[in-house]
Design a protein around this motif. Structure first.
Motif, PDB file in Angstrom:
ATOM      1  N   GLY A 283       0.795  -1.226   0.000  1.00 20.36           N
ATOM      2  CA  GLY A 283       0.000   0.000   0.000  1.00 20.36           C
ATOM      3  C   GLY A 283       0.822   1.268   0.000  1.00 20.36           C
ATOM      4  O   GLY A 283       0.542   2.204  -0.765  1.00 20.36           O
ATOM      5  N   GLU A 284       1.849   1.347   0.837  1.00 25.68           N
ATOM      6  CA  GLU A 284       2.655   2.562   0.904  1.00 25.68           C
ATOM      7  C   GLU A 284       3.408   2.796  -0.397  1.00 25.68           C
ATOM      8  O   GLU A 284       3.517   3.940  -0.864  1.00 25.68           O
ATOM      9  CB  GLU A 284       3.630   2.478   2.076  1.00 25.68           C
ATOM     10  CG  GLU A 284       2.963   2.571   3.450  1.00 25.68           C
ATOM     11  CD  GLU A 284       3.979   2.685   4.566  1.00 25.68           C
ATOM     12  OE1 GLU A 284       5.197   2.776   4.261  1.00 25.68           O
ATOM     13  OE2 GLU A 284       3.568   2.684   5.733  1.00 25.68           O
ATOM     14  N   ALA A 285       3.932   1.729  -0.986  1.00 33.25           N
ATOM     15  CA  ALA A 285       4.654   1.866  -2.257  1.00 33.25           C
ATOM     16  C   ALA A 285       3.722   2.364  -3.356  1.00 33.25           C
ATOM     17  O   ALA A 285       4.082   3.246  -4.146  1.00 33.25           O
ATOM     18  CB  ALA A 285       5.269   0.536  -2.646  1.00 33.25           C
ATOM     19  N   LYS A 286       2.505   1.828  -3.411  1.00 31.77           N
ATOM     20  CA  LYS A 286       1.554   2.259  -4.432  1.00 31.77           C
ATOM     21  C   LYS A 286       1.156   3.722  -4.244  1.00 31.77           C
ATOM     22  O   LYS A 286       0.999   4.465  -5.221  1.00 31.77           O
ATOM     23  CB  LYS A 286       0.320   1.358  -4.404  1.00 31.77           C
ATOM     24  CG  LYS A 286       0.603  -0.064  -4.871  1.00 31.77           C
ATOM     25  CD  LYS A 286      -0.607  -0.969  -4.717  1.00 31.77           C
ATOM     26  CE  LYS A 286      -0.289  -2.388  -5.134  1.00 31.77           C
ATOM     27  NZ  LYS A 286      -1.416  -3.310  -4.946  1.00 31.77           N
TER      28      LYS A 286
ATOM     29  N   SER B 222      -4.611  -2.007  -9.296  1.00 34.54           N
ATOM     30  CA  SER B 222      -4.628  -1.393  -7.974  1.00 34.54           C
ATOM     31  C   SER B 222      -3.722  -0.180  -7.867  1.00 34.54           C
ATOM     32  O   SER B 222      -4.051   0.781  -7.152  1.00 34.54           O
ATOM     33  CB  SER B 222      -4.236  -2.429  -6.914  1.00 34.54           C
ATOM     34  OG  SER B 222      -2.961  -2.982  -7.189  1.00 34.54           O
ATOM     35  N   THR B 223      -2.584  -0.169  -8.560  1.00 35.35           N
ATOM     36  CA  THR B 223      -1.700   0.991  -8.489  1.00 35.35           C
ATOM     37  C   THR B 223      -2.279   2.164  -9.271  1.00 35.35           C
ATOM     38  O   THR B 223      -2.191   3.319  -8.837  1.00 35.35           O
ATOM     39  CB  THR B 223      -0.292   0.636  -8.998  1.00 35.35           C
ATOM     40  OG1 THR B 223       0.164  -0.548  -8.353  1.00 35.35           O
ATOM     41  CG2 THR B 223       0.687   1.763  -8.697  1.00 35.35           C
TER      42      THR B 223
ATOM     43  N   ALA C  67      -4.822   3.743  -7.206  1.00 31.48           N
ATOM     44  CA  ALA C  67      -4.226   4.677  -6.251  1.00 31.48           C
ATOM     45  C   ALA C  67      -3.976   6.032  -6.905  1.00 31.48           C
ATOM     46  O   ALA C  67      -4.135   7.088  -6.264  1.00 31.48           O
ATOM     47  CB  ALA C  67      -2.922   4.099  -5.704  1.00 31.48           C
ATOM     48  N   LEU C  68      -3.598   6.041  -8.172  1.00 29.95           N
ATOM     49  CA  LEU C  68      -3.446   7.303  -8.898  1.00 29.95           C
ATOM     50  C   LEU C  68      -4.780   8.022  -9.015  1.00 29.95           C
ATOM     51  O   LEU C  68      -4.845   9.250  -8.849  1.00 29.95           O
ATOM     52  CB  LEU C  68      -2.856   7.041 -10.293  1.00 29.95           C
ATOM     53  CG  LEU C  68      -2.790   8.251 -11.230  1.00 29.95           C
ATOM     54  CD1 LEU C  68      -1.996   9.395 -10.623  1.00 29.95           C
ATOM     55  CD2 LEU C  68      -2.215   7.840 -12.589  1.00 29.95           C
ATOM     56  N   ALA C  69      -5.850   7.287  -9.289  1.00 31.39           N
ATOM     57  CA  ALA C  69      -7.175   7.915  -9.359  1.00 31.39           C
ATOM     58  C   ALA C  69      -7.494   8.627  -8.046  1.00 31.39           C
ATOM     59  O   ALA C  69      -8.013   9.758  -8.049  1.00 31.39           O
ATOM     60  CB  ALA C  69      -8.239   6.866  -9.688  1.00 31.39           C
ATOM     61  N   ARG C  70      -7.168   7.987  -6.931  1.00 32.20           N
ATOM     62  CA  ARG C  70      -7.410   8.634  -5.633  1.00 32.20           C
ATOM     63  C   ARG C  70      -6.550   9.885  -5.473  1.00 32.20           C
ATOM     64  O   ARG C  70      -6.999  10.892  -4.919  1.00 32.20           O
ATOM     65  CB  ARG C  70      -7.136   7.647  -4.502  1.00 32.20           C
ATOM     66  CG  ARG C  70      -8.130   6.491  -4.437  1.00 32.20           C
ATOM     67  CD  ARG C  70      -7.998   5.688  -3.161  1.00 32.20           C
ATOM     68  NE  ARG C  70      -6.733   4.974  -3.075  1.00 32.20           N
ATOM     69  CZ  ARG C  70      -6.515   3.766  -3.578  1.00 32.20           C
ATOM     70  NH1 ARG C  70      -7.499   3.127  -4.226  1.00 32.20           N
ATOM     71  NH2 ARG C  70      -5.345   3.169  -3.443  1.00 32.20           N
ATOM     72  N   ALA C  71      -5.322   9.823  -5.987  1.00 31.23           N
ATOM     73  CA  ALA C  71      -4.426  10.974  -5.884  1.00 31.23           C
ATOM     74  C   ALA C  71      -4.890  12.147  -6.737  1.00 31.23           C
ATOM     75  O   ALA C  71      -4.485  13.291  -6.495  1.00 31.23           O
ATOM     76  CB  ALA C  71      -3.014  10.565  -6.292  1.00 31.23           C
TER      77      ALA C  71
ATOM     78  N   GLY D  80      -1.336  -0.200 -15.765  1.00 27.18           N
ATOM     79  CA  GLY D  80      -0.964  -1.151 -14.725  1.00 27.18           C
ATOM     80  C   GLY D  80      -0.325  -2.366 -15.354  1.00 27.18           C
ATOM     81  O   GLY D  80      -0.317  -2.531 -16.577  1.00 27.18           O
ATOM     82  N   THR D  81       0.214  -3.252 -14.528  1.00 33.53           N
ATOM     83  CA  THR D  81       0.830  -4.476 -15.031  1.00 33.53           C
ATOM     84  C   THR D  81       0.946  -5.496 -13.912  1.00 33.53           C
ATOM     85  O   THR D  81       1.003  -5.137 -12.732  1.00 33.53           O
ATOM     86  CB  THR D  81       2.221  -4.207 -15.632  1.00 33.53           C
ATOM     87  OG1 THR D  81       2.777  -5.424 -16.138  1.00 33.53           O
ATOM     88  CG2 THR D  81       3.167  -3.620 -14.596  1.00 33.53           C
ATOM     89  N   ASP D  82       0.998  -6.777 -14.279  1.00 33.19           N
ATOM     90  CA  ASP D  82       1.204  -7.843 -13.303  1.00 33.19           C
ATOM     91  C   ASP D  82       2.668  -8.198 -13.127  1.00 33.19           C
ATOM     92  O   ASP D  82       3.033  -8.903 -12.188  1.00 33.19           O
ATOM     93  CB  ASP D  82       0.426  -9.097 -13.724  1.00 33.19           C
ATOM     94  CG  ASP D  82      -1.073  -8.911 -13.569  1.00 33.19           C
ATOM     95  OD1 ASP D  82      -1.496  -8.300 -12.574  1.00 33.19           O
ATOM     96  OD2 ASP D  82      -1.823  -9.358 -14.456  1.00 33.19           O
ATOM     97  N   GLY D  83       3.511  -7.747 -14.047  1.00 30.39           N
ATOM     98  CA  GLY D  83       4.931  -8.043 -13.951  1.00 30.39           C
ATOM     99  C   GLY D  83       5.716  -7.210 -14.935  1.00 30.39           C
ATOM    100  O   GLY D  83       5.168  -6.705 -15.926  1.00 30.39           O
ATOM    101  N   VAL D  84       7.015  -7.041 -14.666  1.00 24.80           N
ATOM    102  CA  VAL D  84       7.890  -6.220 -15.494  1.00 24.80           C
ATOM    103  C   VAL D  84       9.171  -6.980 -15.776  1.00 24.80           C
ATOM    104  O   VAL D  84       9.813  -7.486 -14.845  1.00 24.80           O
ATOM    105  CB  VAL D  84       8.223  -4.882 -14.788  1.00 24.80           C
ATOM    106  CG1 VAL D  84       9.290  -4.112 -15.568  1.00 24.80           C
ATOM    107  CG2 VAL D  84       6.978  -4.031 -14.620  1.00 24.80           C
ATOM    108  N   SER D  85       9.545  -7.069 -17.038  1.00 24.70           N
ATOM    109  CA  SER D  85      10.789  -7.715 -17.435  1.00 24.70           C
ATOM    110  C   SER D  85      11.563  -6.786 -18.356  1.00 24.70           C
ATOM    111  O   SER D  85      10.986  -6.249 -19.312  1.00 24.70           O
ATOM    112  CB  SER D  85      10.510  -9.027 -18.172  1.00 24.70           C
ATOM    113  OG  SER D  85      11.667  -9.484 -18.857  1.00 24.70           O
TER     114      SER D  85
END
Length: 262
Positions: free
Chosen positions: A79-82, A105-106, A109-113, A176-181
């Motif tokens: 949560g804090e990182a997001k 979800s991240t 969090a931007l929408a809330r910001a 958003g994404t589920d993973g980053v490579s």
């Protein structure tokens, strides 16, 4: 070390890769208490045997992907990182802009910001979560992209969503994404979501991928959108330096969000 111990260690490596999708040399070295060179030899053997696929700095599982996690469960993770990522991403949104918010979800969090007054901002999104979050925000005009509803991500996908996107352009898209490579790009649970993500990116002047540090090097699924010139990754300060260097070497701009002051 005995061959039996080596075989047991390699089985453990395969299990770890299957649990996380993708795992790195440094992480394996620390967890298994052996040198990085030993891990590299293990990975070479497992790759030759067809048990794993080698990636930059690690290996990726070849087995069936795990089940996708529902959005309400992901919201409680990191949560804090997001929040830090969302706060940094929000500084790249200007008054009068038209922006696209992806699901996730991240990005939620931007929408809330963005609920603070930003001066005549237009937000287009397939995310029902973002729509609800911004629906009563003064100065923010919300357009929802309809389509086939995915309850697990609380968002719309499919041909109707894509058809609407084809008729719009955006100052910026936040994905958003589920993973980053560094090698493969950004990961999603299926190709339908990847196709939508790529279309979002093509319709935007700037593209920001939002992902907390634990997603860097993660490959939980087998659908990928390759990195494109000009994309920016916004992650948090806990990101592994080796992952950040590898991404920047691929031409990805990486922004690191500092944790909020206490």
């Amino acid at each position: 070390m005995s061959s039996a111990a080596a075989r047991a260690r390699r089985e453990r490596i395969v299990t770890l890769a299957e649990d996380t999708g993708l795992t790195g040399v440094d992480e394996l070295s620390a967890r298994l208490a052996v040198s990085p060179s030993t891990i590299r030899r293990d990975l070479a053997k497992l790759t030759a045997d067809g048990r794993l696929a080698r990636t930059y700095g690690g290996a990726m599982a070849l087995t069936t992907a795990p089940a996708e996690t529902p959005l309400h469960r992901r919201t409680a993770e990191a949560g804090e990182a997001k929040q830090a990522i969302a706060a940094l991403a929000a500084t790249h949104v200007g008054a009068g802009q038209t922006i696209l918010l992806d699901a996730g979800s991240t990005v939620a969090a931007l929408a809330r910001a963005l609920r603070g007054s930003r001066g005549d901002l237009t937000v287009v999104t397939p995310s029902l979560t973002a729509v609800v979050t911004l629906s009563h925000t003064d100065g923010v005009h919300v357009t929802c992209l309809g389509g086939a509803y995915r309850p697990i991500s609380q968002a719309f996908v499919g041909p109707l969503t894509e058809a609407a996107l084809e008729r719009m352009t955006f100052d910026a898209a936040f994905l958003g994404t589920d993973g980053v490579s560094p090698e493969l790009g950004v990961c999603e649970a299926d190709t339908e979501q990847i196709r939508l993500k790529e279309l979002m990116a093509r319709r935007a002047h700037r593209v920001y991928v939002l992902a907390h540090a634990a997603k860097l090097g993660a490959a939980p699924f087998h659908a990928w959108a390759p990195w494109q010139p000009g994309w920016t990754l916004v992650t948090d300060a806990a990101a592994e330096p080796a992952q950040v260097r590898a991404l920047r070497a691929r031409g990805v701009e990486v922004l690191l969000a500092a944790p909020a002051a206490r």
